[in-house]
Design an enzyme around this catalytic site. Sequence first.
Site, PDB file in Angstrom:
ATOM      1  CB  SER A 262      -0.894   0.021   1.245  1.00 18.62           C
ATOM      2  OG  SER A 262      -0.139   0.343   2.404  1.00 18.62           O
ATOM      3  CG  ASP A 263       1.364   5.823  -1.497  1.00 17.91           C
ATOM      4  OD1 ASP A 263       2.314   6.001  -0.715  1.00 17.91           O
ATOM      5  OD2 ASP A 263       1.174   6.546  -2.501  1.00 17.91           O
ATOM      6  CB  CYS A 264       3.019   5.820   3.382  1.00 22.17           C
ATOM      7  SG  CYS A 264       4.521   4.940   2.871  1.00 22.17           S
TER       8      CYS A 264
END
Length: 725
Positions: A262-264
């Site tokens: 996932s993106d952060c």
Amino acid sequence: MIRVYTLFLLMLACTSYTFGQDYLDESLSHQQRAKDLVSRLSLEEKVGQMVMNAPAIDRLDIPPYDWWNEALHGVGRAGIATVFPQAIALGATFDESLAYEVSSAISDEARAMYNAASAQGNYLRYSGLTFWTPNVNIFRDPRWGRGQETYGEDPYLTSLLGVSFVRGLQGDDPNYLKTAACGKHFAVHSGPERLRHEFDAIASPKDMFETYLPAFKALVDADVEAIMCAYNRTNGEACCAHKTLLGDLLREEWGFDGHILSDCWAIVDFYAENGHGVAANAAEASVMAVKSGVNLNCGSSYPALVDAVGQGLISEAEIDEALTKLLVTRFKLGLFDSKESNPYNRIGLEVVNSEANRALAREAATKSIVMLKNNGVLPLRNDYKRYFVTGPNAANIMPLIGNYYGVNPDMVTVLEGIAGAISPGSQVQYRAGTLLDRPNSNPIDWASGVAHTSEATFMVMGITGDIEGEEGAAIASEHYGDRLDYNIPQNQIDYLKKLKDGNDNAVIAIVTGGSPMNLAEVHEIADAVLLAWYPGEEGGNAIADIVFGKISPSGRLPITFPRSFDQLPDYNDYSMVGRTYKYMKAEPLYPFGFGLTYSKLNYSDLNLSSSTIKKNGEITAAITIANEGDYAVEEVVQLYATDREASVRVPLFDLKGIERVALAPGESKRVTFPITTDMLSLIDENGNQRLEKGAFTISVGGSLPTSRSLELGASTFQTATLNLK
């Protein structure tokens, strides 16, 4: 028998394998070893390993590992490293071989830095080997602050450079990855920055498969190790729980076998106030992500998976499957193997910031610089009596580094580069003259008059990462990193006018930035205009190489510069109609692929090996390029195809071939491109690729084949007709 036993002991001493611990047995496959390791972990330990800052497991002698590491244009946020030009600048080189060289140098430095850090027990974030790069999103709109991280607006160019960058990062050893690359942000992601945590990007099937997805498919075909899912929703589904994109397309149709992250804190957006509203809490959101194929959480949500298993929302077997795939990457990197087994463990610190890498950074910067205008003042002699370097970006490092940058003790500013290149008998003066983004508080001007007594003035202007960038990084941006004002700050224009007003001496505008900007007045005022992007640690030297004629400029624009935002659709509109060189019908300020050189080039004798082509066929296009000027050049030869009889919306032009050609003065070369029927296929409104019979225009030249390119000084292009039967 004693000899056999002795040999056995010697073999045992040369491996880290312990009986009964198959995850340490280097003779087994990565998958077998990862599966064995997972079987030894408790549920809490398993979940802990699925978060970016995976903790140590002391009872198994497993050290901590932080998956979050950056290498967009050099190892970032870690120790001293070579700072290469920003990604958009690499895009401007149109050079896939150079992209491979740059990323190979980056991965060498990364391995050396990791080897040194791990030897002293340093497992901090940004000291690892899993790099969340390249960014192969399409720079569809110049307002996006993160467009500088991409290779531009064209899927073909982005694919070429992205694949080369991945291959350089990951290395070519049959058993080990040098580092692990990651394609991001999957899949339709390019602003607005402030809305990315709640935004739903609506894209038609045609635009998905023609524009937004091809570069990701190319990276998957090149065996990229990881894919990062984006913050936003795409067509109604959160990208990090997108069963169609992650499951049906990425995993099943494309056969991607690496890990997905996932993106952060993107999983938080599933349930946060003003987020996507698709989950009630962290447990529900994490289950959605894991069941959709997301193996790694950059953020704080996945610890809730322990409770989710207890609630029956997800099984421990599903956790095992997700973690096994993730851990395979660590085994590919050799993180559980003996030091002697992995050849990349032998890379030493001598490669970091080496002279060879500095030279490569300089080469990349020189090849990226785009000359937008030259009324004949360039190249300059280096022995004038006086030079004047001025402007807000002349003497600081922000114009060199863009974003996601590393650090280096020897950043060469534009002032330093020019000062180092002039004759010892010449004089150079410097004053900033004006601030970056606002008028001077003090109205007294002691600077502009120096231009009138200098034979050449360099006005170093434009923007920096303080004005454009990611949501929270661009600290001078009123729009969270995006640029909703196309103009560069008016105070810079006003100062440039003062420099040139009544001044017959040369005034050269050197413009920094990572995105299109309104340079209409700059083009009108200055005698020459160079777009230097964010050129990295050797930027000042590279600019000096260009302005003093050591090297002829060869960069090309990887993105269209519109005249104004009025020529573009709404920023939030993800339809490609009216966007990029492919679908923008309005005349731009500077077209895609444009860039001038110091020499005169002539294109002639375009010949197709056949005027017709049949399904599954291939022909060649050959053209002669002659250097009729006095300077050695590298010309970026570009081939475009235009479908003249399509039944659906198709690009006005479609880049299909690139060749960088070195030409000495007076030299000519014959350049050949293959043309296959696959290159002539179209994407229909349902997202299906198909062939349609009819006539195509094949155009070859040094820029986009338009009248605007010719008006700006580009070489005349050649065209031919090809019929698909």
